[in-house]
Design an enzyme around this catalytic site. Structure first.
Site, mmCIF file in Angstrom:
data_model
loop_
_atom_site.group_PDB
_atom_site.id
_atom_site.type_symbol
_atom_site.label_atom_id
_atom_site.label_comp_id
_atom_site.label_asym_id
_atom_site.label_seq_id
_atom_site.Cartn_x
_atom_site.Cartn_y
_atom_site.Cartn_z
ATOM 1 N N ARG A 1 0.941 -1.355 -0.091
ATOM 2 C CA ARG A 1 -0.081 -0.051 0.108
ATOM 3 C C ARG A 1 0.898 1.307 0.002
ATOM 4 O O ARG A 1 1.813 1.268 0.877
ATOM 5 C CB ARG A 1 -0.992 0.135 1.368
ATOM 6 N N ARG B 1 -4.942 27.240 -3.804
ATOM 7 C CA ARG B 1 -4.537 25.835 -3.578
ATOM 8 C C ARG B 1 -4.493 24.913 -4.705
ATOM 9 O O ARG B 1 -5.491 24.971 -5.638
ATOM 10 C CB ARG B 1 -5.857 25.189 -2.778
ATOM 11 N N MET C 1 0.509 23.002 10.025
ATOM 12 C CA MET C 1 1.075 21.569 10.489
ATOM 13 C C MET C 1 1.658 21.618 11.828
ATOM 14 O O MET C 1 2.275 22.416 12.416
ATOM 15 C CB MET C 1 2.178 20.982 9.417
ATOM 16 N N GLU D 1 -0.521 29.827 14.268
ATOM 17 C CA GLU D 1 -1.191 29.926 12.931
ATOM 18 C C GLU D 1 -2.271 31.008 12.696
ATOM 19 O O GLU D 1 -2.314 31.912 12.049
ATOM 20 C CB GLU D 1 -1.912 28.575 12.499
ATOM 21 N N PRO E 1 -8.043 8.470 5.095
ATOM 22 C CA PRO E 1 -7.271 7.325 5.528
ATOM 23 C C PRO E 1 -6.840 5.819 4.669
ATOM 24 O O PRO E 1 -6.141 5.206 4.755
ATOM 25 C CB PRO E 1 -8.014 6.794 6.824
ATOM 26 N N GLY E 2 -7.505 6.154 3.420
ATOM 27 C CA GLY E 2 -7.262 5.132 2.306
ATOM 28 C C GLY E 2 -5.900 5.167 1.721
ATOM 29 O O GLY E 2 -5.368 4.057 1.468
ATOM 30 N N GLU F 1 -2.624 11.737 7.322
ATOM 31 C CA GLU F 1 -2.895 13.116 7.832
ATOM 32 C C GLU F 1 -3.937 12.977 9.070
ATOM 33 O O GLU F 1 -4.944 12.366 8.666
ATOM 34 C CB GLU F 1 -3.125 14.162 6.766
ATOM 35 N N GLU G 1 7.227 31.678 2.685
ATOM 36 C CA GLU G 1 6.567 30.405 2.497
ATOM 37 C C GLU G 1 5.588 30.333 1.218
ATOM 38 O O GLU G 1 5.095 29.357 1.026
ATOM 39 C CB GLU G 1 6.146 29.736 3.640
ATOM 40 N N GLU H 1 3.148 32.359 0.966
ATOM 41 C CA GLU H 1 1.601 32.491 1.622
ATOM 42 C C GLU H 1 1.009 34.096 1.127
ATOM 43 O O GLU H 1 1.850 34.962 1.277
ATOM 44 C CB GLU H 1 1.679 32.452 3.106
#
Length: 207
Positions: free
Chosen positions: A47, A75, A94, A108, A130-131, A135, A158, A160
């Protein structure tokens, strides 16, 4: 009460890992086998895992003025969306070594919105996909005064470029499911806020 899953991490045998890619993100291929619902162990399978780690997201709410703070930014994953690749989101970042989720939330909020909340409420945590990705997001609601909020923030080093929007709660909830808020963290935070709005408006407000 919903019972816990039958199996745990102890019911997975990792055979080997291969690092397939490592730059800003990392991808591993994990070879493993795990126990089966009908009994015994399954065969070896491979996987791919997108290694992303833990993150934090915060919806900003001003209970006194009934306002919601959202951020807008480019994005890449939304490049081909009908409304374009600029998304309305909640503040997010993060988790780094040694930080708690609340530490990240407060850091943040300063970097992306120039806001220091007077109170924070933990909403929940969830796995984004989750597949194939590890994260995990921790969600918060930051209570604050948004009457003078707004502007453009983020860390230029960064890349941003983040615009803060202050929106009437009624307007946000009226458009909640029409595609304007097309990411899971924003939708979960806003739905929680919709359910808790009256309670939050009745809390004592810190000056």
């Amino acid at each position: 009460m919903i019972k816990k899953p039958e199996f745990t991490r102890a019911d997975v045998e990792i055979i080997r890992r291969e690092e397939m890619y490592k730059r800003f993100f990392r991808v591993e291929k994990i070879f493993l086998r795990h126990r089966l619902f009908e009994g015994g162990w399954g065969k070896e399978i491979g996987r791919e895992l997108f290694v992303r780690g833990e993150a934090v997201a915060v919806v900003l709410y001003d209970p006194k003025h009934d306002l919601i703070g959202m951020v807008e930014q480019f994005r890449i994953g939304a490049l081909d969306e009908p409304n374009g690749p600029w998304c309305y989101e909640v503040v997010a970042g993060m988790l780094e070594d040694g930080e708690s989720p609340e530490d990240v939330a407060r850091r943040e909020l300063i970097e992306e919105a120039n806001i220091l909340p007077y109170a924070m409420e933990y909403i929940c945590n969830y796995l984004s996909s989750p597949g194939g990705c590890d994260e995990k997001l921790h969600l918060f609601c930051g209570l604050c005064d948004l009457s003078q909020a707004g502007g453009i923030y983020g860390l230029p080093e960064e890349g941003e470029d983040i615009r803060v929007h202050v929106l009437a709660a009624d307007n946000v909830f009226a458009e909640l499911l029409n595609g304007a808020f097309n990411n899971a963290a924003a939708l979960i935070c806003l739905q929680w806020l919709q359910l808790n709005r009256v309670r939050l408006r009745n809390l004592p407000i810190s000056e």
